[in-house]
Design an enzyme around this catalytic site. Structure first.
Site, mmCIF file in Angstrom:
data_model
loop_
_atom_site.group_PDB
_atom_site.id
_atom_site.type_symbol
_atom_site.label_atom_id
_atom_site.label_comp_id
_atom_site.label_asym_id
_atom_site.label_seq_id
_atom_site.Cartn_x
_atom_site.Cartn_y
_atom_site.Cartn_z
ATOM 1 C CB ALA A 51 -0.869 0.002 1.273
ATOM 2 C CE1 TYR A 194 1.007 -9.769 -13.014
ATOM 3 C CE2 TYR A 194 -0.355 -10.089 -14.965
ATOM 4 C CZ TYR A 194 -0.056 -9.309 -13.829
ATOM 5 O OH TYR A 194 -1.072 -8.248 -13.596
#
Length: 310
Positions: A51, A194
């Protein structure tokens, strides 16, 4: 010849004018869905991984504005503390703090969990936002291929009575779980790795939702959209391309809308095991809906991490 050139110039100018006039509509479409909930989160505790920047930072800012106590779980504490200070200043909410969490190291995860349980009595929202994208081959401290480890395996240790939100991607549609080479040790393609990790997010979300039925804990996944963030830092070509199509990408604030929606929307209180994009339900690939694959991946994950799920 002059007439021809004049016509081309006039058409070019007309086209540019149309683009300029349509720009606001195009931007609105690109921005996608917006979380319209006005719910307050006073007294609530939220943990958001990764974050300190991008989508995670904007999600943290939104939850802080709603009054939540927000914990930024970050690998880089200098950036994490700077982000926490900025969010405190911007929102006026002083209950925003940064704590050390390296999702590539299960020891760090255990320490974070122990410290959290010692310092916090409740957890209402857990947003698994941190991840990496198409990085060169490397492994976590536990020996897991890093994209799979960060984006999926370590999430097993972060489940608690709360709304759990896993940030996945549209890229899951191109993913396939390669059980014969799960950690890409035999061959490594950063794009496929990914996509596999994002498919794993979806399968994990669905399987965990099944296992938490009746507990009051909901688990959902989401696609944030194509966002201008640091996630593409390992991809030189895409970074160059991003600079050219900047206008057609979401801002981090726009990209955070679906994360916020899944975390606060009243209508999702009992919704679990779903996948969202632009603040509405979205299509999951056939691989992402394969229950046998989800169960097998869960079992293999638990074995690799030495976890017993009762």
């Amino acid at each position: 010849m002059l007439v021809f050139l004049g016509s081309v110039l006039a058409l070019s100018i007309s086209f540019l004018l149309l683009v300029v006039m349509a720009a606001p509509c195009i931007r609105k479409y690109i921005a996608g869905g917006v979380c319209k909930s006005t719910v307050k989160l006073i007294g609530k505790v939220a943990v958001i991984t990764g974050a300190n920047t991008g989508i995670g930072k904007e999600t943290a800012k939104d939850l802080a504005q709603r009054g939540a106590r927000v914990i930024l779980a970050c690998r880089d504490m200098a950036k994490g503390e700077a982000a926490a200070c900025e969010i405190q200043t911007t929102t006026g909410n002083q209950h925003v703090i940064a704590k050390k969490l390296d999702l590539a190291d299960s020891k760090s995860i255990r320490e974070f969990a122990e410290n959290f349980l010692r310092d916090e009595k409740e957890l209402h929202i857990l947003i698994n936002n941190a991840g990496v994208m198409m990085c060169p081959y490397s492994k976590t401290a536990d020996g897991f291929e890093i994209q799979l480890g960060i984006n999926h395996f370590e999430r097993l240790k972060q489940s608690a009575p709360a709304r759990i939100i896993n940030v996945s991607s549209l890229a899951h549609r191109a993913g396939k779980i390669r059980f014969h080479d799960l950690q890409s040790e035999k061959s490594y393609n950063r794009g496929l790795a990914y996509c596999q990790s994002k498919l794993a997010n979806i399968l994990f979300t669905r399987e965990l939702a099944k296992r938490l039925q009746g507990t009051g804990v909901t688990v959902n996944a989401l696609h944030p959209g194509s966002v201008r963030t640091e996630l593409t830092r390992h991809i030189t070509i895409i970074n160059s391309l991003w600079s050219m199509i900047h206008f057609f990408l979401k801002t981090p604030q726009e990209g955070a809308q679906t994360s916020v929606y899944c975390a606060v929307a009243e209508e999702l209180q009992s919704v679990s095991g779903k996948y969202f994009s632009d603040c509405k339900p979205a299509y999951v690939s056939a691989e992402g809906r394969n229950e046998e694959t989800a169960i097998q991946l869960w079992k293999v994950s638990c074995e690799l991490l030495g976890i017993t799920w009762d």
